[in-house]
Design an enzyme around this catalytic site. Structure first.
Site, PDB file in Angstrom:
ATOM      1  N   SER A 118      13.705 -13.480 -20.455  1.00  0.00           N
ATOM      2  CA  SER A 118      14.179 -14.861 -20.611  1.00  0.00           C
ATOM      3  C   SER A 118      15.490 -14.877 -21.375  1.00  0.00           C
ATOM      4  O   SER A 118      15.717 -14.060 -22.257  1.00  0.00           O
ATOM      5  CB  SER A 118      13.162 -15.711 -21.363  1.00  0.00           C
ATOM      6  OG  SER A 118      13.693 -17.018 -21.534  1.00  0.00           O
ATOM      7  N   GLY A 143      18.517 -16.222 -19.548  1.00  0.00           N
ATOM      8  CA  GLY A 143      19.620 -16.460 -18.622  1.00  0.00           C
ATOM      9  C   GLY A 143      20.690 -15.392 -18.757  1.00  0.00           C
ATOM     10  O   GLY A 143      20.479 -14.318 -19.326  1.00  0.00           O
ATOM     11  N   LYS A 145       5.383 -15.088 -19.483  1.00  0.00           N
ATOM     12  CA  LYS A 145       6.706 -15.649 -19.137  1.00  0.00           C
ATOM     13  C   LYS A 145       6.549 -16.918 -18.297  1.00  0.00           C
ATOM     14  O   LYS A 145       7.306 -17.879 -18.455  1.00  0.00           O
ATOM     15  CB  LYS A 145       7.552 -14.611 -18.376  1.00  0.00           C
ATOM     16  CG  LYS A 145       8.866 -15.154 -17.807  1.00  0.00           C
ATOM     17  CD  LYS A 145       9.785 -15.633 -18.902  1.00  0.00           C
ATOM     18  CE  LYS A 145      11.130 -16.211 -18.527  1.00  0.00           C
ATOM     19  NZ  LYS A 145      11.566 -16.538 -17.248  1.00  0.00           N
ATOM     20  N   HIS A 151       5.809 -19.550 -20.665  1.00  0.00           N
ATOM     21  CA  HIS A 151       7.082 -19.852 -21.350  1.00  0.00           C
ATOM     22  C   HIS A 151       7.872 -20.846 -20.505  1.00  0.00           C
ATOM     23  O   HIS A 151       8.415 -21.838 -21.002  1.00  0.00           O
ATOM     24  CB  HIS A 151       7.873 -18.544 -21.547  1.00  0.00           C
ATOM     25  CG  HIS A 151       9.334 -18.740 -21.859  1.00  0.00           C
ATOM     26  ND1 HIS A 151      10.265 -19.093 -20.903  1.00  0.00           N
ATOM     27  CD2 HIS A 151      10.028 -18.644 -23.017  1.00  0.00           C
ATOM     28  CE1 HIS A 151      11.455 -19.203 -21.457  1.00  0.00           C
ATOM     29  NE2 HIS A 151      11.339 -18.935 -22.748  1.00  0.00           N
ATOM     30  N   ASN A 152       7.928 -20.590 -19.212  1.00  0.00           N
ATOM     31  CA  ASN A 152       8.705 -21.483 -18.343  1.00  0.00           C
ATOM     32  C   ASN A 152       8.042 -22.853 -18.196  1.00  0.00           C
ATOM     33  O   ASN A 152       8.747 -23.865 -18.112  1.00  0.00           O
ATOM     34  CB  ASN A 152       8.908 -20.846 -16.961  1.00  0.00           C
ATOM     35  CG  ASN A 152      10.041 -19.843 -16.984  1.00  0.00           C
ATOM     36  OD1 ASN A 152      10.338 -19.259 -18.023  1.00  0.00           O
ATOM     37  ND2 ASN A 152      10.670 -19.619 -15.847  1.00  0.00           N
ATOM     38  N   GLU A 181       9.066 -24.547 -21.117  1.00  0.00           N
ATOM     39  CA  GLU A 181      10.503 -24.846 -20.929  1.00  0.00           C
ATOM     40  C   GLU A 181      10.671 -26.124 -20.091  1.00  0.00           C
ATOM     41  O   GLU A 181      11.473 -27.000 -20.431  1.00  0.00           O
ATOM     42  CB  GLU A 181      11.150 -23.643 -20.230  1.00  0.00           C
ATOM     43  CG  GLU A 181      12.577 -23.817 -19.783  1.00  0.00           C
ATOM     44  CD  GLU A 181      13.058 -22.605 -18.975  1.00  0.00           C
ATOM     45  OE1 GLU A 181      12.965 -21.473 -19.486  1.00  0.00           O
ATOM     46  OE2 GLU A 181      13.501 -22.782 -17.829  1.00  0.00           O
ATOM     47  N   TYR A 182       9.902 -26.248 -19.000  1.00  0.00           N
ATOM     48  CA  TYR A 182       9.974 -27.449 -18.162  1.00  0.00           C
ATOM     49  C   TYR A 182       9.658 -28.687 -19.012  1.00  0.00           C
ATOM     50  O   TYR A 182      10.331 -29.713 -18.915  1.00  0.00           O
ATOM     51  CB  TYR A 182       8.946 -27.373 -17.022  1.00  0.00           C
ATOM     52  CG  TYR A 182       9.391 -26.677 -15.751  1.00  0.00           C
ATOM     53  CD1 TYR A 182       9.997 -25.431 -15.768  1.00  0.00           C
ATOM     54  CD2 TYR A 182       9.148 -27.259 -14.510  1.00  0.00           C
ATOM     55  CE1 TYR A 182      10.361 -24.786 -14.600  1.00  0.00           C
ATOM     56  CE2 TYR A 182       9.517 -26.627 -13.327  1.00  0.00           C
ATOM     57  CZ  TYR A 182      10.116 -25.387 -13.375  1.00  0.00           C
ATOM     58  OH  TYR A 182      10.471 -24.762 -12.206  1.00  0.00           O
TER      59      TYR A 182
HETATM   60  C1  6PG Z   1      14.599 -18.075 -18.616  1.00  0.00           C
HETATM   61  C2  6PG Z   1      14.557 -19.152 -17.564  1.00  0.00           C
HETATM   62  C3  6PG Z   1      14.809 -18.558 -16.235  1.00  0.00           C
HETATM   63  C4  6PG Z   1      15.222 -19.575 -15.206  1.00  0.00           C
HETATM   64  C5  6PG Z   1      14.044 -20.121 -14.498  1.00  0.00           C
HETATM   65  C6  6PG Z   1      13.976 -21.601 -14.408  1.00  0.00           C
HETATM   66  O1  6PG Z   1      13.631 -17.980 -19.325  1.00  0.00           O
HETATM   67  O2  6PG Z   1      15.612 -17.380 -18.689  1.00  0.00           O
HETATM   68  O3  6PG Z   1      13.300 -19.765 -17.550  1.00  0.00           O
HETATM   69  O4  6PG Z   1      13.698 -17.801 -15.899  1.00  0.00           O
HETATM   70  O5  6PG Z   1      16.113 -20.486 -15.632  1.00  0.00           O
HETATM   71  O6  6PG Z   1      14.121 -19.496 -13.281  1.00  0.00           O
HETATM   72  O7  6PG Z   1      14.148 -21.956 -13.145  1.00  0.00           O
HETATM   73  P1  6PG Z   1      13.884 -23.320 -12.464  1.00  0.00           P
HETATM   74  O8  6PG Z   1      14.226 -24.427 -13.407  1.00  0.00           O
HETATM   75  O9  6PG Z   1      14.847 -23.256 -11.322  1.00  0.00           O
HETATM   76  O10 6PG Z   1      12.476 -23.328 -12.001  1.00  0.00           O
END
Ligand code: 6PG
Length: 517
Positions: free
Chosen positions: A143, A145, A215, A218-219, A222-223
């Site tokens: 993670s 970017g 992970k 984690h995402n 993140e959302y």
């Molecule tokens: C990270 C991000 C990375 C990416 C995702 C999100 O942790 O570096 O989460 O994995 O930005 O792919 O993607 P979407 O918003 O397109 O689902």
């Protein structure tokens, strides 16, 4: 391309944004990289970038650290054995495509292939088993970017523990570093000078699939985090007529307090940016249709499958879904009525800003609680010994959800471990239960303002419903069980009898007899 005279430490396959930056990061940390991509321009690009950056830095005397390879066989013969090969290709079929090509090129059983993409965790479990006879398939979610990959990501490795011993020094070197006292990221944004001090944001997560699962969650978080900030922006702009620039200033202020996070920081930057074409705030020129690659959806699906309440994460996925229905929204915006807009006073606005700050903090705690609870339930089912203090620790720097708040989560899990107990839900940690109790009234006021103004705030409000659900010792599921028993004889348990004993009432019979099933 170059003549390979010496053996190299790490192979990198796939030189897109992430692969290229991981290769440069590995090279910065004094490992020698053999790089390959089907696109030879990308291979030349990474070799040239490493050369250029090295010449410009004080390390110009050091020999070249990245060589380009024409094909996978050439890459394999350039690498020290047992080989370590980092895959940075899109999740799904391309991962197996490269694995098959590596088998054809002569990969050996002791060699380790590390999948760094956002693969579906169950695919990773299958892959480890499928390739076990041919090589060690290992995975490490990444993670952070582009900048994270280049200067220090958060890395979530899982798979064969012997393979981890081989990978560990490289991973600890390239990972982001957090200050052990404050938990704050130790920044590094220049080539050639890796950060050595601090705690590396990587830890062995567990058996195959565990890292990708963590992970994925984690995402999901993140959302939710992103959507919460977006809802705050929506409420402030549409409900209180604040300009993008004023909201950016507010987000900058919040970023210096308990809402500090990378996502808050970049949201302020996005809101400050003017559109080079129209001169208006760029955010107002960006079409309001959100994309997604699937990890948030997988988190929501996993929560439904395992029976873990994670409404804020799921609402964040739905919010992206409804955003894509632009045509329907355009039509319905003319058709459906909402409250008549009222112009709020400056005092009302300022009061709302305070309430919203509390609401965001509380909703954030609730969404992390959901994510950690989901990981705990899956770990139990899969027999993974996940260390949540360590997971919170490696998210303190490098990753997209990095925030000072993660230091409090780390401490909450550490405190629970010291007292010999388990933290079943983050809401039970003293720091969070106290903070939420003192802020909950503001949270409710912010949600009611959103409702009364007719501005959707699905994450802020679903998080409040989550909080209130867990606050209820008795939920109306008693009536629900009655309904189920009424129409389908699905039985119910009784509060005055041992758990697990099932009862059915004969609803259609005059006598209404109840019997144990
Ligand atoms: C990270 C991000 C990375 C990416 C995702 C999100 O942790 O570096 O989460 O994995 O930005 O792919 O993607 P979407 O918003 O397109 O689902």
């Amino acid at each position: 391309m170059e003549n390979h005279t010496k053996l190299y430490d790490v192979g990198v396959v796939g030189l897109g944004v992430m692969g290229k930056n991981l290769a440069l990061n590995i090279a910065d940390n004094h490992y020698r990289v053999a790089a390959f991509d089907l696109d030879s321009e990308k291979v030349k690009g990474v070799v040239l970038q490493e050369q250029t950056e090295r010449v410009a830095s004080k390390h110009s005397h050091i020999p070249q650290r990245i060589i380009g390879c024409n094909n996978l066989s050439e890459m394999l013969s350039s690498l020290d054995k047992p080989r370590v090969i980092v895959l940075s290709v899109p999740a799904g079929a391309p991962v197996d495509g490269v694995c098959r090509a590596l088998i054809e090129a002569g990969i050996e059983q002791d060699d380790i292939v590390i999948d760094t993409g956002n693969s579906l965790w169950t695919d990773t479990v299958e892959r480890e088993a499928r390739y076990a006879e041919l090589f060690t398939f290992f995975s490490s979610a990444v993670s952070g970017g582009e900048m994270g990959a280049r200067f220090g990501p958060s890395l979530m490795p899982s798979g064969d523990s012997k393979a981890w011993e081989r990978i560990k020094p490289i991973w600890e070197a390239i990972a982001a570093k957090a200050d052990p006292e404050t938990g704050l990221p130790i920044e590094r944004q220049e080539p050639g000078n890796p950060v050595i001090e601090g705690e590396p944001c990587t830890t062995y997560i567990g058996p195959a699939g565990a890292g990708h699962y963590v992970k994925m969650v984690h995402n999901g978080i993140e959302y939710a985090d992103m959507q919460l900030i977006c809802e705050a922006y929506h409420l402030l702009s549409d409900g209180f007529a604040m300009s993008a620039n004023d909201i950016a200033d507010l987000f900058e202020r919040w970023n210096r307090g308990s809402l500090n996070s990378y996502l808050m920081e970049i949201s302020a930057k996005v809101l400050k940016q003017a559109d080079p074409i129209s001169g208006k705030p760029l955010v107002e020129m960006i079409l309001d249709k959100a994309g997604q690659k699937g990890t948030g959806l997988w988190t929501a699906v996993s929560s439904l499958q395992i029976g873990c309440s994670a409404p804020t994460i799921a609402e964040a996925v739905y919010a992206r879904a409804v955003s894509t229905q632009k045509n329907q929204r355009r039509k319905l915006s003319q058709l459906l009525s909402g409250p008549v807009p009222v112009t709020p006073s400056i005092e009302e606005r300022d009061q709302f800003i305070e309430q919203l700050e509390s609401a965001l903090y509380c909703a954030k705690v609730a969404s992390y609680a959901q994510g950690f609870q989901l990981m705990a339930m899956t770990a139990k089912e899969r027999n993974w010994a996940l260390d949540f203090a360590q997971i919170a620790k490696i998210w303190r720097a490098g990753c997209i959800i990095r925030a000072t708040f993660l230091q409090s989560i780390t401490q909450a899990y550490q405190a629970a471990a010291i007292s010999g107990g388990e933290l079943d839900n983050l809401l039970m940690a003293d720091t969070f239960s106290q903070a939420l109790s003192s802020k909950q009234l503001d949270w409710r006021k912010a949600v009611s303002t959103a409702v009364l103004k007719g501005i959707p705030a699905p994450c802020i409000s679903s998080a409040l419903a989550y909080y209130d659900s867990y606050r209820c010792e008795v939920l109306p599921a008693n009536l629900l069980q009655g309904q189920r028993d009424f129409f389908g004889a699905h039985t119910f348990e009784r509060i005055d009898k041992p758990a697990g004993d099932k009862y059915h009432l004969n609803w259609s019979d005059e006598k209404r007899e109840i019997h144990k099933v």
